[in-house]
Write a protein that holds these residues in place. Structure first.
Motif, PDB file in Angstrom:
ATOM      1  N   ASN A 112     -18.461 -49.036  23.491  1.00 38.86           N
ATOM      2  CA  ASN A 112     -18.948 -47.894  22.732  1.00 38.86           C
ATOM      3  C   ASN A 112     -20.201 -48.306  21.957  1.00 38.86           C
ATOM      4  O   ASN A 112     -20.241 -49.373  21.335  1.00 38.86           O
ATOM      5  CB  ASN A 112     -17.877 -47.405  21.750  1.00 38.86           C
ATOM      6  CG  ASN A 112     -16.690 -46.793  22.460  1.00 38.86           C
ATOM      7  OD1 ASN A 112     -16.820 -46.243  23.552  1.00 38.86           O
ATOM      8  ND2 ASN A 112     -15.514 -46.907  21.856  1.00 38.86           N
ATOM      9  N   GLY A 113     -21.225 -47.461  22.020  1.00 42.25           N
ATOM     10  CA  GLY A 113     -22.470 -47.779  21.341  1.00 42.25           C
ATOM     11  C   GLY A 113     -23.453 -48.581  22.167  1.00 42.25           C
ATOM     12  O   GLY A 113     -24.505 -48.987  21.674  1.00 42.25           O
TER      13      GLY A 113
ATOM     14  N   LYS B 252     -24.666 -45.748  26.802  1.00 46.67           N
ATOM     15  CA  LYS B 252     -24.273 -44.981  27.990  1.00 46.67           C
ATOM     16  C   LYS B 252     -24.526 -43.486  27.795  1.00 46.67           C
ATOM     17  O   LYS B 252     -25.185 -42.843  28.621  1.00 46.67           O
ATOM     18  CB  LYS B 252     -22.788 -45.219  28.310  1.00 46.67           C
ATOM     19  CG  LYS B 252     -22.408 -46.665  28.537  1.00 46.67           C
ATOM     20  CD  LYS B 252     -20.986 -46.832  29.000  1.00 46.67           C
ATOM     21  CE  LYS B 252     -19.942 -46.234  28.081  1.00 46.67           C
ATOM     22  NZ  LYS B 252     -19.871 -46.918  26.769  1.00 46.67           N
ATOM     23  N   THR B 253     -23.999 -42.925  26.715  1.00 43.55           N
ATOM     24  CA  THR B 253     -24.161 -41.487  26.471  1.00 43.55           C
ATOM     25  C   THR B 253     -25.612 -41.139  26.176  1.00 43.55           C
ATOM     26  O   THR B 253     -26.114 -40.096  26.608  1.00 43.55           O
ATOM     27  CB  THR B 253     -23.250 -41.039  25.307  1.00 43.55           C
ATOM     28  OG1 THR B 253     -21.882 -41.318  25.649  1.00 43.55           O
ATOM     29  CG2 THR B 253     -23.404 -39.544  25.051  1.00 43.55           C
TER      30      THR B 253
ATOM     31  N   GLN C 171     -17.629 -36.295  27.007  1.00 40.21           N
ATOM     32  CA  GLN C 171     -16.436 -36.892  26.406  1.00 40.21           C
ATOM     33  C   GLN C 171     -15.715 -35.898  25.495  1.00 40.21           C
ATOM     34  O   GLN C 171     -14.487 -35.798  25.526  1.00 40.21           O
ATOM     35  CB  GLN C 171     -16.825 -38.138  25.609  1.00 40.21           C
ATOM     36  CG  GLN C 171     -15.664 -38.839  24.939  1.00 40.21           C
ATOM     37  CD  GLN C 171     -16.091 -40.123  24.257  1.00 40.21           C
ATOM     38  OE1 GLN C 171     -17.203 -40.596  24.426  1.00 40.21           O
ATOM     39  NE2 GLN C 171     -15.205 -40.702  23.471  1.00 40.21           N
TER      40      GLN C 171
ATOM     41  N   ASP D  15     -18.629 -38.396  31.417  1.00 37.10           N
ATOM     42  CA  ASP D  15     -18.787 -39.297  30.280  1.00 37.10           C
ATOM     43  C   ASP D  15     -17.432 -39.519  29.618  1.00 37.10           C
ATOM     44  O   ASP D  15     -16.932 -38.662  28.890  1.00 37.10           O
ATOM     45  CB  ASP D  15     -19.793 -38.705  29.282  1.00 37.10           C
ATOM     46  CG  ASP D  15     -20.148 -39.673  28.169  1.00 37.10           C
ATOM     47  OD1 ASP D  15     -19.861 -40.877  28.315  1.00 37.10           O
ATOM     48  OD2 ASP D  15     -20.714 -39.239  27.155  1.00 37.10           O
ATOM     49  N   GLU D  16     -16.818 -40.662  29.884  1.00 34.74           N
ATOM     50  CA  GLU D  16     -15.507 -41.022  29.319  1.00 34.74           C
ATOM     51  C   GLU D  16     -14.483 -39.890  29.499  1.00 34.74           C
ATOM     52  O   GLU D  16     -13.864 -39.438  28.514  1.00 34.74           O
ATOM     53  CB  GLU D  16     -15.654 -41.355  27.828  1.00 34.74           C
ATOM     54  CG  GLU D  16     -16.664 -42.454  27.519  1.00 34.74           C
ATOM     55  CD  GLU D  16     -16.081 -43.856  27.604  1.00 34.74           C
ATOM     56  OE1 GLU D  16     -14.930 -43.986  28.047  1.00 34.74           O
ATOM     57  OE2 GLU D  16     -16.795 -44.801  27.252  1.00 34.74           O
TER      58      GLU D  16
ATOM     59  N   VAL E  64     -10.510 -40.402  28.167  1.00 35.54           N
ATOM     60  CA  VAL E  64     -10.165 -40.852  26.817  1.00 35.54           C
ATOM     61  C   VAL E  64      -9.017 -40.022  26.262  1.00 35.54           C
ATOM     62  O   VAL E  64      -9.039 -38.797  26.308  1.00 35.54           O
ATOM     63  CB  VAL E  64     -11.392 -40.755  25.882  1.00 35.54           C
ATOM     64  CG1 VAL E  64     -10.981 -40.966  24.435  1.00 35.54           C
ATOM     65  CG2 VAL E  64     -12.440 -41.783  26.284  1.00 35.54           C
TER      66      VAL E  64
ATOM     67  N   SER F 102     -17.847 -45.350  31.204  1.00 33.99           N
ATOM     68  CA  SER F 102     -16.553 -45.722  30.643  1.00 33.99           C
ATOM     69  C   SER F 102     -16.662 -47.087  29.986  1.00 33.99           C
ATOM     70  O   SER F 102     -17.560 -47.870  30.280  1.00 33.99           O
ATOM     71  CB  SER F 102     -15.484 -45.777  31.740  1.00 33.99           C
ATOM     72  OG  SER F 102     -14.213 -46.085  31.185  1.00 33.99           O
ATOM     73  N   HIS F 103     -15.734 -47.386  29.069  1.00 34.39           N
ATOM     74  CA  HIS F 103     -15.537 -48.761  28.646  1.00 34.39           C
ATOM     75  C   HIS F 103     -14.202 -49.271  29.177  1.00 34.39           C
ATOM     76  O   HIS F 103     -13.759 -50.359  28.814  1.00 34.39           O
ATOM     77  CB  HIS F 103     -15.624 -48.907  27.116  1.00 34.39           C
ATOM     78  CG  HIS F 103     -14.595 -48.136  26.354  1.00 34.39           C
ATOM     79  ND1 HIS F 103     -14.805 -46.857  25.906  1.00 34.39           N
ATOM     80  CD2 HIS F 103     -13.349 -48.469  25.961  1.00 34.39           C
ATOM     81  CE1 HIS F 103     -13.731 -46.429  25.262  1.00 34.39           C
ATOM     82  NE2 HIS F 103     -12.831 -47.387  25.282  1.00 34.39           N
TER      83      HIS F 103
ATOM     84  N   ALA G 230     -14.756 -52.270  22.285  1.00 39.98           N
ATOM     85  CA  ALA G 230     -14.350 -50.879  22.480  1.00 39.98           C
ATOM     86  C   ALA G 230     -13.629 -50.328  21.267  1.00 39.98           C
ATOM     87  O   ALA G 230     -13.105 -51.046  20.448  1.00 39.98           O
ATOM     88  CB  ALA G 230     -13.485 -50.755  23.710  1.00 39.98           C
TER      89      ALA G 230
END
Length: 314
Positions: A39-40, A43-44, A84, A160-161, A164, A192-193, A314
């Motif tokens: 996260n961070g 990706k997004t 997401q 996007d994810e 989750v 994704s992570h 993550a």
């Protein structure tokens, strides 16, 4: 193969924070392409720049061979987006939500009706078509979100994810649905992570961190970038220093660690490594617990490249 997405030297800053740092990417037609990172990692932000939802400081983005701009509606009509955060209208039913989003692109009423039915059947929400979102479980809500994003039958779809906070059954349904969309001809960009999902789905992968591309290729190519080819783990008590030394002398051994009665032996190449480990342990008087062998994962790739595990971020 045709380039569906081309990103050259992309830079995106938020004041002092560099979200994308001279990022480059090419995605081919028919791929399921994975953006893997904590996260961070950017990706997004990458997706939002591709869609022209964000301005950026430097670089060029082409989609379907054309430069992507905020008013590139001829390009956007062939793109589907499943973000997401679930984005549906609470006051509309399942059918009405899908019909609304499909109607943004498909004006012919008869064709739109067919497309909406196709989308409902695809995500298996036929029994819930008159339900409003607040009456749906988290997994069903995710499936509605997907239906809204793919109802107009886009050629390029961003996920996007999408899994989750969903239950395992819904997660599997979502992953199977993405594979089916790809079989039907859509190019997929999947972020994704969760490295297991990316390994399962994606034909090629880029590992991102801090807005940079650290490595790119098939999962086999990425795993080939690191030295470790096999990790063997054995639960065993009271190993002597002499036995550990013997383990270190095995051919192709890279590293031996022993903590909390768990032995880890990693190898760089070699054959029959598990048999060799068990031969060294054969004379050990203690009882052996669980024994298993693992091939390298994408997390191992991330760990070797960055020095930290992907899951730690993550």
């Amino acid at each position: 193969m045709a380039h569906v997405i081309e990103i050259n030297n992309l830079v995106k800053r938020y004041k002092e924070l560099v979200a994308l740092d001279h990022f480059n990417l090419t995605i081919e037609e028919g791929e399921i392409f994975g953006l893997l990172g904590p996260n961070g990692s950017g990706k997004t932000t990458t997706i939002n720049c591709i869609l022209s939802l964000l301005t950026y400081d430097k670089g060029c983005i082409k989609v379907f061979g054309k430069e992507m701009k905020p008013n590139s509606y001829d390009i956007k009509k062939d793109i589907g987006v499943v973000m997401q955060n679930v984005a549906v209208f609470e006051e509309l039913t399942v059918y009405e939500n899908i019909d609304y989003f499909c109607g943004l692109y498909i004006k012919d009423k008869n064709l739109r009706k067919q497309y909406v039915e196709d989308a409902i059947n695809f995500v298996e929400l036929s029994d819930f078509r008159k339900f409003k979102p607040k009456k749906l479980s988290g997994g069903l809500l995710r499936r509605l979100n997907i239906a809204c994003g793919i109802a107009h039958k886009p050629k390029l779809i961003f996920f996007d994810e999408p899994t989750v906070a969903v239950d395992p059954q819904s997660r599997n349904k979502i992953l199977e649905g993405i594979q089916e969309l790809n079989r039907q001809g859509a190019t997929i960009v999947y972020t994704s992570h969760y490295m297991e999902e990316v390994e399962q789905l994606c034909s090629r992968i880029v590992i991102m961190d801090k807005g940079k591309s650290l490595a790119m290729g098939t999962k086999e190519e990425l795993k080939g970038m690191i030295g470790c080819t096999e990790k063997i783990t054995v639960e065993v008590a009271d190993l002597s220093k002499e036995l550990l030394s013997n383990m270190e002398q095995l051919s192709d051994v890279d590293q031996v660690t022993y903590e909390n009665n768990v032995l880890h032996v990693s190898f760089r190449g070699g054959r029959h490594n598990l048999a060799h480990v068990m031969n060294v342990l054969a004379d050990h008087p203690g009882n052996l617990g669980k024994i298993y062998s693992e091939l390298p994962t994408l997390n191992d790739v991330f760990l070797e490249i960055t020095g930290t595990e992907l899951r730690d971020h993550a």
